[in-house]
Design a protein around this motif. Structure first.
Motif, PDB file in Angstrom:
ATOM      1  N   ALA A   1       0.828  -1.207   0.000  1.00 13.74           N
ATOM      2  CA  ALA A   1       0.000   0.000   0.000  1.00 13.74           C
ATOM      3  C   ALA A   1       0.864   1.259   0.000  1.00 13.74           C
ATOM      4  N   LYS A   2       1.958   1.218   0.759  1.00 19.29           N
ATOM      5  CA  LYS A   2       2.881   2.351   0.813  1.00 19.29           C
ATOM      6  C   LYS A   2       4.307   1.816   0.886  1.00 19.29           C
ATOM      7  N   LEU A   3       5.267   2.725   0.683  1.00 16.97           N
ATOM      8  CA  LEU A   3       6.669   2.326   0.589  1.00 16.97           C
ATOM      9  C   LEU A   3       7.378   2.419   1.932  1.00 16.97           C
ATOM     10  N   ASN A   4       8.138   1.377   2.246  1.00 19.74           N
ATOM     11  CA  ASN A   4       9.151   1.415   3.297  1.00 19.74           C
ATOM     12  C   ASN A   4      10.496   1.361   2.582  1.00 19.74           C
ATOM     13  N   PHE A   5      11.373   2.328   2.848  1.00 18.12           N
ATOM     14  CA  PHE A   5      12.610   2.403   2.078  1.00 18.12           C
ATOM     15  C   PHE A   5      13.799   2.709   2.966  1.00 18.12           C
ATOM     16  N   TYR A   6      14.870   1.929   2.764  1.00 16.06           N
ATOM     17  CA  TYR A   6      16.167   2.202   3.385  1.00 16.06           C
ATOM     18  C   TYR A   6      17.127   2.608   2.292  1.00 16.06           C
ATOM     19  N   GLY A   7      17.640   3.839   2.358  1.00 14.47           N
ATOM     20  CA  GLY A   7      18.593   4.337   1.378  1.00 14.47           C
ATOM     21  C   GLY A   7      19.892   4.725   2.041  1.00 14.47           C
ATOM     22  N   ALA A   8      20.968   4.031   1.693  1.00 19.01           N
ATOM     23  CA  ALA A   8      22.285   4.314   2.248  1.00 19.01           C
ATOM     24  C   ALA A   8      23.095   5.152   1.269  1.00 19.01           C
ATOM     25  N   SER A   9      23.900   6.054   1.790  1.00 18.40           N
ATOM     26  CA  SER A   9      24.835   6.823   0.988  1.00 18.40           C
ATOM     27  C   SER A   9      24.092   7.530  -0.136  1.00 18.40           C
ATOM     28  N   TYR A  10      24.539   7.346  -1.401  1.00 18.16           N
ATOM     29  CA  TYR A  10      23.925   8.082  -2.513  1.00 18.16           C
ATOM     30  C   TYR A  10      22.463   7.687  -2.721  1.00 18.16           C
ATOM     31  N   ALA A  11      22.057   6.515  -2.260  1.00 17.38           N
ATOM     32  CA  ALA A  11      20.660   6.110  -2.400  1.00 17.38           C
ATOM     33  C   ALA A  11      19.730   7.004  -1.579  1.00 17.38           C
ATOM     34  N   GLY A  12      20.302   7.791  -0.653  1.00 16.98           N
ATOM     35  CA  GLY A  12      19.496   8.794   0.020  1.00 16.98           C
ATOM     36  C   GLY A  12      18.979   9.842  -0.954  1.00 16.98           C
ATOM     37  N   PHE A  13      19.684  10.024  -2.097  1.00 21.09           N
ATOM     38  CA  PHE A  13      19.172  10.916  -3.142  1.00 21.09           C
ATOM     39  C   PHE A  13      17.929  10.313  -3.794  1.00 21.09           C
ATOM     40  N   TYR A  14      17.925   8.974  -3.968  1.00 16.87           N
ATOM     41  CA  TYR A  14      16.712   8.337  -4.500  1.00 16.87           C
ATOM     42  C   TYR A  14      15.543   8.605  -3.552  1.00 16.87           C
ATOM     43  N   ALA A  15      15.829   8.453  -2.257  1.00 18.57           N
ATOM     44  CA  ALA A  15      14.783   8.645  -1.253  1.00 18.57           C
ATOM     45  C   ALA A  15      14.200  10.051  -1.334  1.00 18.57           C
ATOM     46  N   GLN A  16      15.079  11.035  -1.436  1.00 18.29           N
ATOM     47  CA  GLN A  16      14.606  12.414  -1.475  1.00 18.29           C
ATOM     48  C   GLN A  16      13.815  12.687  -2.748  1.00 18.29           C
ATOM     49  N   ALA A  17      14.245  12.096  -3.865  1.00 22.65           N
ATOM     50  CA  ALA A  17      13.496  12.251  -5.112  1.00 22.65           C
ATOM     51  C   ALA A  17      12.126  11.586  -4.991  1.00 22.65           C
ATOM     52  N   TYR A  18      12.083  10.396  -4.395  1.00 21.14           N
ATOM     53  CA  TYR A  18      10.810   9.698  -4.223  1.00 21.14           C
ATOM     54  C   TYR A  18       9.869  10.510  -3.325  1.00 21.14           C
ATOM     55  N   ALA A  19      10.422  11.047  -2.240  1.00 24.67           N
ATOM     56  CA  ALA A  19       9.598  11.843  -1.329  1.00 24.67           C
ATOM     57  C   ALA A  19       8.994  13.049  -2.041  1.00 24.67           C
ATOM     58  N   GLY A  20       9.748  13.632  -2.967  1.00 29.65           N
ATOM     59  CA  GLY A  20       9.235  14.765  -3.717  1.00 29.65           C
ATOM     60  C   GLY A  20       8.190  14.375  -4.733  1.00 29.65           C
ATOM     61  N   LEU A  21       8.357  13.205  -5.350  1.00 27.77           N
ATOM     62  CA  LEU A  21       7.434  12.760  -6.391  1.00 27.77           C
ATOM     63  C   LEU A  21       6.179  12.111  -5.835  1.00 27.77           C
ATOM     64  N   TYR A  22       6.318  11.366  -4.732  1.00 30.68           N
ATOM     65  CA  TYR A  22       5.218  10.546  -4.218  1.00 30.68           C
ATOM     66  C   TYR A  22       5.051  10.713  -2.704  1.00 30.68           C
ATOM     67  N   PRO A  23       4.860  11.920  -2.217  1.00 30.02           N
ATOM     68  CA  PRO A  23       4.797  12.104  -0.753  1.00 30.02           C
ATOM     69  C   PRO A  23       3.689  11.297  -0.086  1.00 30.02           C
ATOM     70  N   GLY A  24       2.599  11.065  -0.804  1.00 25.15           N
ATOM     71  CA  GLY A  24       1.490  10.321  -0.217  1.00 25.15           C
ATOM     72  C   GLY A  24       1.694   8.826  -0.193  1.00 25.15           C
ATOM     73  N   GLN A  25       2.774   8.339  -0.807  1.00 27.11           N
ATOM     74  CA  GLN A  25       3.023   6.899  -0.869  1.00 27.11           C
ATOM     75  C   GLN A  25       4.076   6.429   0.132  1.00 27.11           C
ATOM     76  N   VAL A  26       4.589   7.337   0.958  1.00 26.97           N
ATOM     77  CA  VAL A  26       5.639   6.977   1.913  1.00 26.97           C
ATOM     78  C   VAL A  26       5.022   6.517   3.230  1.00 26.97           C
ATOM     79  N   ARG A  27       5.413   5.340   3.685  1.00 30.18           N
ATOM     80  CA  ARG A  27       5.069   4.895   5.048  1.00 30.18           C
ATOM     81  C   ARG A  27       6.231   5.177   5.974  1.00 30.18           C
ATOM     82  N   THR A  28       7.417   4.621   5.658  1.00 35.91           N
ATOM     83  CA  THR A  28       8.640   4.898   6.420  1.00 35.91           C
ATOM     84  C   THR A  28       9.780   5.086   5.437  1.00 35.91           C
ATOM     85  N   MET A  29      10.730   5.930   5.828  1.00 36.71           N
ATOM     86  CA  MET A  29      11.871   6.198   4.946  1.00 36.71           C
ATOM     87  C   MET A  29      13.089   6.531   5.798  1.00 36.71           C
TER      88      MET A  29
END
Length: 458
Positions: free
Chosen positions: A185-213
């Motif tokens: 239903a929603k995303l749980n995401f662990y982003g290490a190092s540069y993957a934290g940029f993926y996380a920030q991009a996802y948060a900007g694109l899909y704020p309503g789809q985040v459960r935990t990040m």
């Protein structure tokens, strides 16, 4: 007749939906030894053209050892990485979290066989090249632009469309496709190092789809003041050197801070030879070495003090790293150059140098994106994923990091009310794998959405 056609279409439609609901077609991963399952997921190469060419993402899953309560999607940075192979090597990291959650990862787009990945790759290899000198004039700037463009075109010509669609935002859109395929239903995401940029991009694109990040050991790409963020990076580097100098004040290297300033100034005029390697280092080179060594902590500081003393006497051999005398060098690639703002003219570089040297007189511009982005000058594709402040509507996020990193990630999550940061007051890069205290807090956040108190240290 019409009823028969309608019924046939309905059956085809229901079959498609049933296949999507079933999720990826999981099977055993090749050469797997830890019970990981693998599957293919087809996604658009260009997310702006969803009906166009498709590429394959290879997914990996470690199923929950208990009753699964959902999935945690994991990425290790890179800026692209073989998530499947890394998870197979680091499977023990996830043992506790797997009691309640499935662990899912993927090999990121573009980073294919030459990087150990199995998703659709860009068939070229990024080589390490010496970090460019700052251009002395407009002609130098033009030569830098031409050199970088030639370097990039060699890769771009292999697959121009994929080359143009490998930003962190493209990875984030892939993450959303993975979430949908998993049926979460929603995303749980662990982003290490540069993957934290993926996380920030996802948060900007899909704020309503985040459960935990969780953003672990990353940098701040969520700002409307990029120049200010570059200054914060330089200040963090200055802190690393300040810790080393403070340590020297009570150890046998009280002379080193004084020697250091003079050494950098002299090396900027005439590079200091490293006699053991037959090369010479500029002041910026030496600053890069010292920032890197300082952030490793007291175990490295006695040798660092001796290297500075030796260089002050005319031999920088103490700074020659085992992996190659060309360092400081860089591997600027297609993800960085479409994520990072780049200088448009030499005056932009000069202004950035002046600002960073003012806020960080010992560290200067070394080991900041301001320096690394020199390799993006003249890049043949535009910046498609520029830094942007996070939107409203996100749930509380969790950051983690050691020296410097906890401050950077703190600037990201501070934009989201209720968020928290777990910090380690010591050297290191990312916390989940090496710090059991931080791992416990992160696991609890993923499973129960319970955040540690603000200011928690591990």
């Amino acid at each position: 007749m019409l009823k028969s056609i309608a019924l046939a279409l309905a059956l085809v439609s229901s079959g498609v939906h049933a296949q999507q609901a079933a999720g990826p077609d999981w099977g055993a991963c090749p050469d797997d030894k830890i019970g990981m399952q693998c599957a293919d997921l087809q996604v658009p190469l260009n997310w702006q053209k969803p009906d166009g060419r498709k590429i394959t993402l290879k997914l990996g899953r470690l199923k929950s050892t208990g009753t699964s309560e959902g999935s945690v999607l994991v990425a290790y940075g890179g800026p692209g990485a073989p998530g499947i192979g890394m998870t197979q090597r680091l499977g023990d990291w996830w043992a506790k979290l797997r009691e309640r959650m499935d662990i899912v990862t993927w090999d990121t787009r573009g980073y294919g066989e030459q990087f150990g990945g199995t998703s659709t790759g860009l068939p070229c290899t990024w080589t390490r090249v010496p970090l460019p000198d700052f251009p002395a004039d407009d002609a130098d700037f033009g030569r830098l632009s031409d050199t970088n463009r030639g370097y990039a075109e060699a890769c771009r010509n292999k697959d121009p469309e994929l080359f143009a669609n490998m930003s962190s935002a493209d990875h984030a859109r892939d993450m959303e496709a993975i979430r949908k395929a998993l049926g979460d239903a929603k995303l749980n995401f662990y982003g290490a190092s540069y993957a934290g940029f993926y996380a920030q991009a996802y948060a900007g694109l899909y704020p309503g789809q985040v459960r935990t990040m969780v953003l672990d050991g990353t940098w701040n790409h969520s700002t409307s003041d990029w120049n200010g963020e570059l200054e914060e990076m330089a200040k963090s580097n200055e802190q690393f050197i300040d810790r080393f100098f403070t340590w020297c004040a009570s150890h046998d290297c009280q002379d080193v801070p004084r020697l250091w300033r003079g050494l950098v100034a002299r090396a900027d005029r005439t590079p200091i030879p490293a006699k053991s390697a037959g090369i010479a280092y500029t002041g910026r080179d030496l600053q890069s070495f010292v920032v890197a060594s300082s952030r490793q902590g007291p175990d490295t500081w006695p040798a660092l003090a001796e290297s500075i003393r030796k260089a002050s006497k005319g031999d920088a051999s103490g700074f020659v790293p085992a992996r190659g005398a060309r360092y400081p060098d860089q591997t600027t690639g297609v993800t960085e150059c479409v994520d990072w703002p780049r200088p448009a003219k030499r005056a932009d570089i000069d202004a950035s140098i002046a600002r960073l040297r003012k806020v960080a007189p010992n560290a200067g511009t070394a080991n900041t994106i301001a320096t690394a982005s020199l390799g993006c000058v003249g890049w043949p594709t535009p910046v498609t994923n520029p830094p942007t402040a996070l939107p409203k509507g996100l749930p509380p996020l969790l950051g983690a990091g050691a020296w410097g990193e906890s401050d950077a990630v703190g600037r990201v999550v501070a934009q989201v009310p209720g968020s928290s940061v777990v910090s380690f007051d010591g050297p290191g890069h990312t916390l989940y794998g090496a710090n059991p205290c931080a791992r416990d807090h992160i696991n609890r956040y993923f499973t129960d959405r319970t955040l540690p108190k603000p200011g928690t240290k591990c």
